[in-house]
Design a protein around this motif. Structure first.
Motif, PDB file in Angstrom:
ATOM      1  N   ASP A  46      42.206  52.781  41.872  1.00 46.07           N
ATOM      2  CA  ASP A  46      43.108  52.207  42.624  1.00 46.07           C
ATOM      3  C   ASP A  46      43.036  50.594  42.132  1.00 46.07           C
ATOM      4  OD1 ASP A  46      43.594  50.426  45.192  1.00 46.07           O
ATOM      5  OD2 ASP A  46      44.456  52.391  45.326  1.00 46.07           O
ATOM      6  N   ASN A  47      44.413  50.067  41.995  1.00 41.85           N
ATOM      7  CA  ASN A  47      44.295  48.660  41.396  1.00 41.85           C
ATOM      8  C   ASN A  47      44.150  47.782  42.650  1.00 41.85           C
ATOM      9  OD1 ASN A  47      45.091  47.444  38.846  1.00 41.85           O
ATOM     10  ND2 ASN A  47      46.904  46.748  39.640  1.00 41.85           N
ATOM     11  N   GLN A  48      44.746  48.044  43.764  1.00 38.74           N
ATOM     12  CA  GLN A  48      44.412  46.980  44.963  1.00 38.74           C
ATOM     13  C   GLN A  48      42.933  47.002  45.345  1.00 38.74           C
ATOM     14  OE1 GLN A  48      47.277  48.437  47.972  1.00 38.74           O
ATOM     15  NE2 GLN A  48      48.714  46.713  47.400  1.00 38.74           N
TER      16      GLN A  48
ATOM     17  N   ARG B   3      41.263  45.085  42.692  1.00 39.75           N
ATOM     18  CA  ARG B   3      41.592  43.526  43.014  1.00 39.75           C
ATOM     19  C   ARG B   3      40.725  43.055  43.894  1.00 39.75           C
ATOM     20  NH1 ARG B   3      45.447  39.553  41.364  1.00 39.75           N
ATOM     21  NH2 ARG B   3      44.344  37.711  42.118  1.00 39.75           N
TER      22      ARG B   3
ATOM     23  N   ARG C 279      44.540  39.924  35.027  1.00 36.53           N
ATOM     24  CA  ARG C 279      45.100  40.781  34.109  1.00 36.53           C
ATOM     25  C   ARG C 279      44.021  40.951  33.099  1.00 36.53           C
ATOM     26  NH1 ARG C 279      49.562  37.047  34.363  1.00 36.53           N
ATOM     27  NH2 ARG C 279      51.363  37.905  35.499  1.00 36.53           N
TER      28      ARG C 279
ATOM     29  N   SER D 123      41.482  43.458  34.720  1.00 35.28           N
ATOM     30  CA  SER D 123      41.866  44.901  34.795  1.00 35.28           C
ATOM     31  C   SER D 123      42.023  45.346  33.457  1.00 35.28           C
ATOM     32  CB  SER D 123      43.451  44.645  35.386  1.00 35.28           C
ATOM     33  OG  SER D 123      43.978  46.013  35.412  1.00 35.28           O
TER      34      SER D 123
ATOM     35  N   ARG E 217      39.610  48.294  33.920  1.00 34.51           N
ATOM     36  CA  ARG E 217      40.423  49.734  34.253  1.00 34.51           C
ATOM     37  C   ARG E 217      40.816  50.397  32.677  1.00 34.51           C
ATOM     38  NH1 ARG E 217      46.094  49.079  37.008  1.00 34.51           N
ATOM     39  NH2 ARG E 217      46.536  48.023  34.950  1.00 34.51           N
ATOM     40  N   ASP E 218      41.377  49.594  32.064  1.00 35.24           N
ATOM     41  CA  ASP E 218      41.967  50.020  30.807  1.00 35.24           C
ATOM     42  C   ASP E 218      41.165  49.878  29.544  1.00 35.24           C
ATOM     43  OD1 ASP E 218      44.385  50.096  32.151  1.00 35.24           O
ATOM     44  OD2 ASP E 218      45.079  48.221  31.724  1.00 35.24           O
TER      45      ASP E 218
END
Length: 718
Positions: free
Chosen positions: A2-4, A7, A33, A36, A40-41
């Protein structure tokens, strides 16, 4: 993921990092950025952002998030001890367990290796030189490559030979990058990469499957007010600094181009009542740490530093940076001034260029990649040896100064042509191509950077805009703060008393000349039976010189006299008077030649000159002038035994000694005088670089019966 929520978690870690748990700290857009992309990536990213932007926050936040998700420790490659100390402390504040492996803590390496294996450390900071240490590369590096959760390359412009501070050891990272698992994220950071360097580093980071994410921001530094103070000579610059240092905000850094200039400036400012400390490559590690702590605690007004304090030192409230002499690159200059104004609204940045700057650049420019013939010769010597050779052993066969030889070997190691092994270096047998076109382009780029630095000092345009354009910052616009935007904001005047004090300090001649005590390694391979310690009965005593060619005082006066293209003429009267003054001070000093020592009477029995093929008039007039003034016999000049060169070329010790070993002979009348006399002899020459001319001449005199040889030269090189 979940991105939010990621963050929010990242911002919470940032709050811990900046010391406000539960506060409202929030990552910048590009910081987020990058975090993330890494967490994440699992991507590879290059962050090019101005100094003080918060690049370290990216990798510390990413480290915490990755560790929480089961990743291994982060490995951060950092170039300088100052940077490592700052980063370890920052990590500790955020609860991150950070350890460092570098040249200052070898006694801790074993313990640190065990902590890494147990997973007890979150971050390992290593210097790039460690990557090519045989033990580290063979035992530790494979383990790190297999367990690393995040690889960080700080000051990543060092990876590219287009960068202003290229370091071959950084290229060893390519091997580690190739061994990482595909999903291990990699972050490279720098504040000083133009478009060419950015593209080069991004290409080296790429995996072939996904391009490197490049996050490049504007390089404006709103807190910095830039100016240039043009003054006629070194004495005026030193006097200006003494008069205006107290008015500069807070504490800061005074950069010099040479170690000698840093030490001279420190001495003078202390005499004027300032609390300052010297910080150079010659400073002991313990003294460096003490100086950093004193500056961080505002217990000194300034550190007087060389580029040894270039990258990474982090003092948010640093109030000023002054340069006594210009660096050879606007990009290097931007990096150094970036130490100031990180956490304050206003900081002053001043450049005091000198007429000698270009000469100093040329002296230190002996770093271009060697010609192909020398490279091939080195590879051939290693291949024929059939065993590893140390650098001192290689010097017996390769006519190259040690620093340049070591740099070349590191490049060849990265290219796969040689390999560092236990006992030295070995050839791999891999075909190697000499990329002459690339080396020439890099050399032209260096020359262009020097011209640009001269242009910076004289431009009528905005100075910050000038620097940003040198870094290919597309958003560069006038800053509205520098001396060209708003008018001169600093007083360039110097009082007579301050100028007289500076002139007195710079006019004081005299530095010690240390004698050679050991023969170089590998002389047997050159047919010379010289090894180990030079016998005390064949060694010269410590000597004296008027100054170092890198001094801002006597160095500036001696460089034109001793330049390669300088006309040969009699020694100037003021230089002769200074030499006589050095001789007199030397005599009165503790252990000086006026007091009996080593069983010899104090007064010299005479003066002997070293023969010179390029400056015979200068050396002869200097030796005779000293003899006349001191009422000493001029015994004569050593004769050239053969046609070989007796000076000039900058070689390594082994090659220089081979060239000089039988170059001189004693005239009969000098030999006869030494047989009849008891006492020291003054040995006079124009300058000393490697020290082998003095060593060989002294050995000849000592073997002829001279009890002591006292070298006196105009200058030392370096």
């Amino acid at each position: 993921m979940d991105n939010q929520r990621l963050r929010a978690e990242a911002d919470a870690v940032l709050a811990e990092l900046v010391g406000s748990p539960g506060g409202s700290a929030r990552l910048r857009d590009d910081q987020w950025r990058a975090v993330s992309a890494l967490v994440r990536d699992r991507r590879r990213a290059l962050v090019v952002q101005r100094t003080g932007w918060g690049k370290s926050a990216v990798y510390f936040v990413a480290t915490v998030l990755l560790r929480r998700r089961g990743a291994g420790p982060s490995v951060i490659v950092s170039p300088l001890l100052a940077l490592m100390r700052n980063q370890v402390e920052a990590a500790r504040r955020a609860g991150i367990r950070a350890r460092t492996i570098n040249s200052a803590n070898p006694e801790e390496w074993g313990e640190i290796h065990e902590e890494i294996e147990r997973g007890d450390a979150d971050v390992l900071l290593v210097s790039p030189e460690r990557l090519n240490s045989v033990g580290f590369r063979e035992r530790v590096l494979p383990e790190l490559a297999a367990t690393t959760g995040l690889l960080v390359v700080d000051e990543a412009h060092c990876v590219s030979d287009w960068g202003h501070d290229f370091r071959p050891d950084y290229r060893r990272l390519r091997a580690m990058l190739s061994e990482l698992a595909p999903d291990v994220p990699v972050l490279a950071t720098t504040a000083t990469a133009n478009a060419r360097v950015t593209a080069d580093v991004a290409e080296q980071l790429g995996t072939g499957e996904r391009e490197t994410l490049v996050l490049r921001g504007p390089l404006e530094r709103e807190s910095l007010r830039l100016g240039v103070v043009g003054l006629p000579d070194a004495a005026h610059r030193l006097a200006w600094l003494a008069e205006h240092l107290g008015t500069l905000p807070g504490s800061g850094i005074v950069y010099t181009l040479t170690v000698a200039a840093a030490e001279e400036t420190t001495t003078f400012l202390r005499q004027r009542g300032f609390e300052v400390a010297s910080y150079t490559g010659r400073t002991e590690n313990a003294d460096r740490l003490r100086a950093e702590i004193d500056l961080l605690g505002n217990r000194v007004k300034a550190l007087v530093a060389t580029s040894a304090l270039g990258m990474g030192f982090d003092k948010p409230d640093l109030g000023f940076v002054v340069h006594l002499g210009a660096p050879s690159s606007p990009i290097a200059y931007y990096q150094q001034i970036g130490r100031a104004g990180r956490g304050v609204d206003h900081a002053d940045v001043l450049l005091l260029p000198g007429k000698e700057d270009e000469a100093i650049w040329r002296y230190f420019a002996d770093t271009a990649f060697p010609p192909e013939s020398q490279v091939r010769q080195t590879l051939s010597v290693l291949a024929e040896a059939g065993r590893p050779l140390s650098v001192p052993a290689l010097e017996a066969s390769v006519d190259m100064r040690r620093a340049r030889l070591e740099t070349m070997l590191k490049v060849l190691d990265v290219d796969g042509a040689v390999r560092r092994v236990k006992g030295g270096w070995a050839a791999t047998g891999v075909d190697w191509v000499y990329d002459a076109e690339r080396y020439a382009r890099v050399a032209r780029r260096r020359a262009a950077e020097q011209r640009a630095m001269l242009d910076y000092a004289t431009t009528s345009g905005c100075r910050m805009e000038f620097l940003r354009r040198q870094l290919d910052d597309e958003g560069a616009v006038p800053c509205g703060r520098c001396d060209n935007c708003v008018g001169r904001w600093v007083d360039a005047s110097v009082s007579r008393s301050a100028l007289e004090g500076a002139e007195s300090e710079l006019d004081r001649p005299g530095v010690e000349v240390e004698p050679r005590r050991m023969w170089p390694t590998g002389m047997a391979a050159l047919g010379l039976d010289l090894k180990g310690r030079i016998p005390p009965t064949e060694r010269c005593s410590p000597g004296r010189a008027l100054g170092r060619l890198s001094d801002i005082g006597w160095g500036n006066r001696l460089r034109p006299l001793l330049a390669e293209n300088a006309a040969d003429h009699a020694v100037p009267e003021d230089v002769l008077r200074a030499a006589v003054a050095v001789l007199a001070d030397w005599a009165r000093s503790p252990g000086g030649w006026a007091s009996p020592a080593e069983g010899a009477s104090g007064r010299p029995v005479g003066v002997v000159a070293v023969p010179s093929r390029t400056r015979p008039t200068l050396v002869d007039s200097l030796a005779r002038g000293i003899a006349d003034t001191g009422r000493l016999p001029f015994l004569g000049t050593l004769s050239h035994e053969r046609a070989g060169s007796a000076g000039g070329r900058r070689s390594n010790s082994a090659q220089r000694l081979r060239e000089l070993s039988d170059a001189f002979a004693l005239p009969d009348d000098v030999t006869e005088t030494l047989r009849r006399s008891t006492g020291p002899v003054l040995l006079v020459d124009d300058y000393t670089d490697s020290g082998w001319t003095l060593a060989v001449a002294a050995r000849l005199l000592r073997r002829a019966g001279c009890e002591r040889v006292l070298p006196l030269v105009l200058a030392t090189v370096g």
